[in-house]
Design a protein around this motif. Structure first.
Motif, PDB file in Angstrom:
ATOM      1  N   VAL A  95       0.734  -1.006  -0.021  1.00 43.95           N
ATOM      2  CA  VAL A  95      -0.068   0.064   0.116  1.00 43.95           C
ATOM      3  C   VAL A  95       0.874   1.246   0.056  1.00 43.95           C
ATOM      4  O   VAL A  95       2.132   1.197   0.487  1.00 43.95           O
ATOM      5  CB  VAL A  95      -0.938  -0.114   1.391  1.00 43.95           C
ATOM      6  N   ARG A  96       0.283   2.258  -0.552  1.00 45.53           N
ATOM      7  CA  ARG A  96       1.194   3.620  -0.775  1.00 45.53           C
ATOM      8  C   ARG A  96       0.896   4.091   0.759  1.00 45.53           C
ATOM      9  O   ARG A  96      -0.130   4.477   1.265  1.00 45.53           O
ATOM     10  CB  ARG A  96       0.671   4.451  -1.883  1.00 45.53           C
ATOM     11  N   VAL A  97       2.206   4.752   1.007  1.00 48.23           N
ATOM     12  CA  VAL A  97       2.105   5.749   2.300  1.00 48.23           C
ATOM     13  C   VAL A  97       2.100   7.080   1.758  1.00 48.23           C
ATOM     14  O   VAL A  97       2.666   7.745   1.138  1.00 48.23           O
ATOM     15  CB  VAL A  97       3.674   5.508   2.956  1.00 48.23           C
ATOM     16  N   THR A  98       0.925   7.735   2.498  1.00 48.72           N
ATOM     17  CA  THR A  98       0.530   9.237   1.952  1.00 48.72           C
ATOM     18  C   THR A  98       0.828  10.175   2.941  1.00 48.72           C
ATOM     19  O   THR A  98       0.876  11.247   2.653  1.00 48.72           O
ATOM     20  CB  THR A  98      -0.848   8.981   1.717  1.00 48.72           C
ATOM     21  N   TYR A 150       9.358   0.593   0.885  1.00 46.10           N
ATOM     22  CA  TYR A 150      10.094   0.618  -0.414  1.00 46.10           C
ATOM     23  C   TYR A 150      10.129   2.132  -0.813  1.00 46.10           C
ATOM     24  O   TYR A 150       9.138   2.779  -0.820  1.00 46.10           O
ATOM     25  CB  TYR A 150       9.317   0.057  -1.466  1.00 46.10           C
ATOM     26  N   GLU A 154      10.028   9.437  -8.051  1.00 46.04           N
ATOM     27  CA  GLU A 154       9.328  10.034  -9.289  1.00 46.04           C
ATOM     28  C   GLU A 154       9.816  11.096 -10.004  1.00 46.04           C
ATOM     29  O   GLU A 154      10.791  11.638  -9.393  1.00 46.04           O
ATOM     30  CB  GLU A 154       8.035   9.858  -8.977  1.00 46.04           C
ATOM     31  N   TRP A 159       9.007  11.714  -3.610  1.00 51.28           N
ATOM     32  CA  TRP A 159       9.152  10.346  -3.137  1.00 51.28           C
ATOM     33  C   TRP A 159       7.833   9.455  -3.209  1.00 51.28           C
ATOM     34  O   TRP A 159       6.679   9.799  -3.043  1.00 51.28           O
ATOM     35  CB  TRP A 159       9.546  10.254  -1.715  1.00 51.28           C
ATOM     36  N   ASN A 160       8.272   8.204  -3.678  1.00 48.08           N
ATOM     37  CA  ASN A 160       6.777   7.120  -3.698  1.00 48.08           C
ATOM     38  C   ASN A 160       7.267   6.046  -2.776  1.00 48.08           C
ATOM     39  O   ASN A 160       8.380   5.580  -2.818  1.00 48.08           O
ATOM     40  CB  ASN A 160       6.953   6.600  -4.915  1.00 48.08           C
ATOM     41  N   ILE A 161       6.584   6.161  -1.653  1.00 47.61           N
ATOM     42  CA  ILE A 161       6.759   5.020  -0.579  1.00 47.61           C
ATOM     43  C   ILE A 161       5.564   4.100  -0.290  1.00 47.61           C
ATOM     44  O   ILE A 161       4.478   4.327  -0.500  1.00 47.61           O
ATOM     45  CB  ILE A 161       6.876   5.785   0.905  1.00 47.61           C
ATOM     46  N   LEU A 162       5.869   2.636  -0.443  1.00 45.28           N
ATOM     47  CA  LEU A 162       5.120   1.652  -0.335  1.00 45.28           C
ATOM     48  C   LEU A 162       5.381   0.750   0.891  1.00 45.28           C
ATOM     49  O   LEU A 162       6.542   0.731   1.244  1.00 45.28           O
ATOM     50  CB  LEU A 162       5.066   0.654  -1.485  1.00 45.28           C
ATOM     51  N   TYR A 163       4.464   0.421   1.391  1.00 47.89           N
ATOM     52  CA  TYR A 163       4.691  -0.509   2.762  1.00 47.89           C
ATOM     53  C   TYR A 163       3.912  -1.774   2.404  1.00 47.89           C
ATOM     54  O   TYR A 163       2.850  -1.926   1.853  1.00 47.89           O
ATOM     55  CB  TYR A 163       3.976   0.138   3.784  1.00 47.89           C
ATOM     56  N   LYS A 164       4.641  -2.948   3.112  1.00 43.97           N
ATOM     57  CA  LYS A 164       4.059  -4.288   2.885  1.00 43.97           C
ATOM     58  C   LYS A 164       4.661  -4.874   4.043  1.00 43.97           C
ATOM     59  O   LYS A 164       5.645  -4.837   4.662  1.00 43.97           O
ATOM     60  CB  LYS A 164       4.520  -4.844   1.492  1.00 43.97           C
TER      61      LYS A 164
END
Length: 397
Positions: A95-98, A150, A154, A159-164
């Motif tokens: 999921v994207r961290v906003t 992650y 961009e 920054w594009n940050i994803l969490y899993k």
């Protein structure tokens, strides 16, 4: 990409008065007492022309029903200071961290930050009540779960940050997951008879005393990533998907406990590990090739006691071994005393050995009794080689 983690595991068993005879060796006693029973079962299966697979399944179901009828699994309470170890659910896809508190530096590197920690599988860490008494885990002993962030950039340096997150699927994790309920009976602390019966039932049902929790560290070697807790060998993981790819045995050369904090040798990139055992050999040390494909050196350090040694130190030429009076005694599991004991009157020492040395090449330095779990740093300064050689000559002389 960088891989980091924070957590530490130490197992204890509560003090209780002896209620059953003392055995010299738990593993030997279990095997000796179960051998006639298992032999009779095999003989019975031959007479009845029952396939062994069906027989094993039947025995497991009988034992499983016995556990269901005899043991009540309940959640262990967590104190406020332990709340970070409460379980969370797997979220599935990343999921994207906003929301980010503060500012990510512009020169922050792209890559992965990964954390490993305890995350009980069935709603909470379990303890049990039974006709034999109570038994429980330590509060840090939930199954391992990986949490990954992650970081990618961009256009416009945004920054594009994803969490899993995802469980580390060890062999024993899959056993319980397939049962769809708690299966392993906690046996780290509790009433002595309950701990003993729990240990016997775990061995009879699953073939091992404890779960392989893999919740202590994540490390990299030869561009591969591994999850680890020192009661078992590492599990290779896919750093992008967090999938568990299987046990890492170094092509069959290592099939025992593996330190949660292996260290790389400066310059060569070889990996130094060790494994502690409750029975001899108490501590073995290994050096793994730079490409991770072979064990280039393996040696029994020949200690005369089983110690709790959480990690090892490494410099360009030497390994640093910690031998402190925090020891494991399997007999204490049988008689209900503390399984792990700190002996304030016992000896403590630090051992220095060449990377490819053996027990005879270790130079021991006696120190005041104490206990150390983590080594901050190890390095060489000037004339360690000369001092080390002179000490060996003095010992030989």
């Amino acid at each position: 990409m960088a891989a980091c983690s924070y957590t530490c595991q130490v197992n204890y068993c509560c003090s209780q008065k002896p209620v059953i005879p003392k055995f010299k060796d738990l593993g030997a006693s279990v095997s000796f007492n179960l051998k006639p029973f298992l032999t009779n079962l095999e003989h019975f299966s031959l007479l009845m022309d029952v396939p062994k697979v069906i027989l094993k399944e039947t025995i497991f179901k009988l034992l499983d029903n016995f556990v269901d009828l005899t043991f009540e699994f309940v959640d262990q309470p967590l104190s406020p200071s332990q709340s970070n170890f409460a379980p969370v659910e797997e979220i599935g896809e990343a999921v994207r961290v906003t929301i980010v508190q503060g500012k990510i530096p512009d020169d922050f590197p792209e890559g992965v930050y990964i954390r490993n920690g305890s995350n009980p599988l069935f709603g909470g860490l379990k303890s049990t009540k039974s006709i034999f008494g109570k038994s429980s885990h330590l509060w840090v002993e939930g199954e391992g779960m990986l949490h990954a962030l992650y970081f990618t950039k961009e256009k416009g340096n945004k920054w594009n940050i994803l969490y899993k997150n995802k469980y580390v699927e060890t062999d024993t994790f899959n056993m319980e997951k397939n049962l769809k309920k708690p299966g392993f009976i906690p046996n780290i602390e509790g009433d002595s008879l309950a701990v003993l019966v729990a240990s016997l039932l775990n061995v009879m049902r699953f073939g091992v005393l404890h779960k392989y929790i893999s919740n202590t560290n994540v490390f990299e070697h030869s561009k591969k990533y591994y999850s680890i807790a020192e009661n078992h060998m590492p599990q290779e993981i896919n750093i992008q998907t967090l999938e568990t790819l299987g046990n890492w045995t170094v092509n069959g050369a290592w099939s025992q406990p593996f330190t949660a904090h292996p260290k790389k040798i400066p310059d060569t990139g070889e990996l130094v590990t060790m494994g502690i055992n409750p029975l001899k050999p108490y501590l073995q040390l290994g050096v793994i090739s730079t490409d991770g494909k072979q064990m280039v050196h393996k040696v029994d350090v020949k200690l005369n006691r089983c110690i709790i040694c959480h990690e090892i130190g490494v410099t360009k030429r030497y390994n640093v071994i910690l031998d402190f009076p925090l020891t494991i005694d399997l007999n204490r599991l049988i008689i209900g005393e503390q399984l792990i004991k700190y002996d304030k009157d016992g000896y403590a020492r630090i051992g220095i050995m060449p990377h490819y040395g053996d027990a005879n090449s270790i130079k021991w330095f006696e120190i005041e009794p104490c206990c150390v779990f983590h080594i901050i740093n190890c390095f060489e300064d000037n004339d360690e080689q000369r001092i080390y050689q002179e000490d060996l000559l003095n010992l030989e002389g």
